[in-house]
Design a protein around this motif. Sequence first.
Motif, PDB file in Angstrom:
ATOM      1  N   SER A  64      39.078 -61.577  23.138  1.00 21.14           N
ATOM      2  CA  SER A  64      38.091 -62.077  24.088  1.00 21.14           C
ATOM      3  C   SER A  64      36.737 -62.117  23.392  1.00 21.14           C
ATOM      4  O   SER A  64      36.223 -61.078  22.957  1.00 21.14           O
ATOM      5  CB  SER A  64      38.008 -61.179  25.324  1.00 21.14           C
ATOM      6  OG  SER A  64      36.997 -61.641  26.201  1.00 21.14           O
ATOM      7  N   ALA A  65      36.175 -63.312  23.278  1.00 17.64           N
ATOM      8  CA  ALA A  65      34.857 -63.461  22.666  1.00 17.64           C
ATOM      9  C   ALA A  65      33.780 -63.295  23.737  1.00 17.64           C
ATOM     10  O   ALA A  65      33.988 -63.594  24.913  1.00 17.64           O
ATOM     11  CB  ALA A  65      34.729 -64.819  21.998  1.00 17.64           C
ATOM     12  N   LEU A  66      32.621 -62.809  23.301  1.00 17.44           N
ATOM     13  CA  LEU A  66      31.521 -62.536  24.217  1.00 17.44           C
ATOM     14  C   LEU A  66      30.210 -62.993  23.590  1.00 17.44           C
ATOM     15  O   LEU A  66      29.972 -62.746  22.405  1.00 17.44           O
ATOM     16  CB  LEU A  66      31.451 -61.030  24.495  1.00 17.44           C
ATOM     17  CG  LEU A  66      30.364 -60.538  25.459  1.00 17.44           C
ATOM     18  CD1 LEU A  66      30.697 -60.957  26.881  1.00 17.44           C
ATOM     19  CD2 LEU A  66      30.237 -59.020  25.379  1.00 17.44           C
ATOM     20  N   LEU A  67      29.385 -63.649  24.368  1.00 17.46           N
ATOM     21  CA  LEU A  67      28.028 -64.005  23.943  1.00 17.46           C
ATOM     22  C   LEU A  67      27.107 -62.858  24.336  1.00 17.46           C
ATOM     23  O   LEU A  67      27.081 -62.436  25.496  1.00 17.46           O
ATOM     24  CB  LEU A  67      27.584 -65.306  24.613  1.00 17.46           C
ATOM     25  CG  LEU A  67      26.261 -65.903  24.130  1.00 17.46           C
ATOM     26  CD1 LEU A  67      26.353 -66.299  22.657  1.00 17.46           C
ATOM     27  CD2 LEU A  67      25.891 -67.110  24.989  1.00 17.46           C
ATOM     28  N   VAL A  68      26.377 -62.324  23.360  1.00 16.76           N
ATOM     29  CA  VAL A  68      25.556 -61.128  23.551  1.00 16.76           C
ATOM     30  C   VAL A  68      24.147 -61.385  23.015  1.00 16.76           C
ATOM     31  O   VAL A  68      23.970 -62.066  22.001  1.00 16.76           O
ATOM     32  CB  VAL A  68      26.185 -59.930  22.793  1.00 16.76           C
ATOM     33  CG1 VAL A  68      25.341 -58.687  22.906  1.00 16.76           C
ATOM     34  CG2 VAL A  68      27.574 -59.656  23.298  1.00 16.76           C
ATOM     35  N   GLN A  69      23.161 -60.821  23.666  1.00 11.67           N
ATOM     36  CA  GLN A  69      21.782 -60.921  23.197  1.00 11.67           C
ATOM     37  C   GLN A  69      21.589 -60.164  21.890  1.00 11.67           C
ATOM     38  O   GLN A  69      22.202 -59.119  21.670  1.00 11.67           O
ATOM     39  CB  GLN A  69      20.814 -60.304  24.213  1.00 11.67           C
ATOM     40  CG  GLN A  69      20.641 -61.078  25.487  1.00 11.67           C
ATOM     41  CD  GLN A  69      19.670 -60.370  26.414  1.00 11.67           C
ATOM     42  OE1 GLN A  69      19.702 -59.148  26.551  1.00 11.67           O
ATOM     43  NE2 GLN A  69      18.800 -61.136  27.041  1.00 11.67           N
ATOM     44  N   THR A  70      20.717 -60.697  21.050  1.00 10.85           N
ATOM     45  CA  THR A  70      20.219 -59.926  19.919  1.00 10.85           C
ATOM     46  C   THR A  70      19.051 -59.085  20.431  1.00 10.85           C
ATOM     47  O   THR A  70      18.561 -59.292  21.544  1.00 10.85           O
ATOM     48  CB  THR A  70      19.725 -60.843  18.790  1.00 10.85           C
ATOM     49  OG1 THR A  70      18.664 -61.655  19.299  1.00 10.85           O
ATOM     50  CG2 THR A  70      20.845 -61.719  18.240  1.00 10.85           C
ATOM     51  N   ARG A  71      18.588 -58.163  19.639  1.00 10.48           N
ATOM     52  CA  ARG A  71      17.410 -57.383  20.048  1.00 10.48           C
ATOM     53  C   ARG A  71      16.201 -58.298  20.202  1.00 10.48           C
ATOM     54  O   ARG A  71      15.421 -58.138  21.140  1.00 10.48           O
ATOM     55  CB  ARG A  71      17.147 -56.269  19.040  1.00 10.48           C
ATOM     56  CG  ARG A  71      18.211 -55.182  19.104  1.00 10.48           C
ATOM     57  CD  ARG A  71      17.798 -53.920  18.366  1.00 10.48           C
ATOM     58  NE  ARG A  71      18.811 -52.900  18.560  1.00 10.48           N
ATOM     59  CZ  ARG A  71      18.910 -52.123  19.629  1.00 10.48           C
ATOM     60  NH1 ARG A  71      18.050 -52.227  20.610  1.00 10.48           N
ATOM     61  NH2 ARG A  71      19.879 -51.225  19.718  1.00 10.48           N
ATOM     62  N   ALA A  72      16.061 -59.287  19.335  1.00 13.23           N
ATOM     63  CA  ALA A  72      14.943 -60.245  19.448  1.00 13.23           C
ATOM     64  C   ALA A  72      15.066 -61.058  20.732  1.00 13.23           C
ATOM     65  O   ALA A  72      14.083 -61.329  21.413  1.00 13.23           O
ATOM     66  CB  ALA A  72      14.907 -61.164  18.230  1.00 13.23           C
ATOM     67  N   GLY A  73      16.309 -61.435  21.074  1.00 12.85           N
ATOM     68  CA  GLY A  73      16.529 -62.185  22.300  1.00 12.85           C
ATOM     69  C   GLY A  73      16.208 -61.377  23.532  1.00 12.85           C
ATOM     70  O   GLY A  73      15.625 -61.883  24.505  1.00 12.85           O
ATOM     71  N   ALA A  74      16.569 -60.108  23.514  1.00 10.30           N
ATOM     72  CA  ALA A  74      16.258 -59.231  24.637  1.00 10.30           C
ATOM     73  C   ALA A  74      14.759 -59.055  24.781  1.00 10.30           C
ATOM     74  O   ALA A  74      14.224 -59.070  25.895  1.00 10.30           O
ATOM     75  CB  ALA A  74      16.941 -57.878  24.480  1.00 10.30           C
ATOM     76  N   ALA A  75      14.069 -58.903  23.662  1.00 10.19           N
ATOM     77  CA  ALA A  75      12.597 -58.736  23.688  1.00 10.19           C
ATOM     78  C   ALA A  75      11.938 -59.999  24.227  1.00 10.19           C
ATOM     79  O   ALA A  75      11.001 -59.925  25.020  1.00 10.19           O
ATOM     80  CB  ALA A  75      12.077 -58.400  22.301  1.00 10.19           C
TER      81      ALA A  75
END
Length: 155
Positions: A140-151
């Motif tokens: 199962s693949a998942l799209l996840v935020q990077t730390r830069a994206g979260a910021a």
Amino acid sequence: MTTLYFDDFSVGQTFESGGRTLTEADLTFFSMLSGDWNPIHADAEYAAGTRYGKRIVHGVLGMAVCTGMLHEMGIFHGSAIAMFGFEQWKFTAPLFVGDTVHLRLTITDLSVGKSGHSGKIGRRFELINQKGEVVQDGMSALLVQTRAGAAAAGG
């Protein structure tokens, strides 16, 4: 466990959940929710005459338990954007009422997005019973935020 972002993962990294015993109530509630009253799940007399000798728990319930165990780990809480689906899922052994299962999650692939704000994580799910047998296995693949994206999103 704390929230992890795309940057925190590496290929080959593994995570293990705690155990969970499958109950009669789990089987019955899932039959009610899904509408699947196949006799292999619901009729003890019928199931006694099968190769398993007793009722089996719905395979799809095992998939649902995997996602619940994943949530319990907390590693994607607040960082997950979207799951792409399940692939190559195999039911390798039956699940029974009374089995205690846990999830082993392995990171199989990492691919950062063009913006650098998110990345796709490939994950292998293995649902393992109390005997150490892998009873379900899939990807199962998942799209996840990077730390830069979260910021950038204010998180």
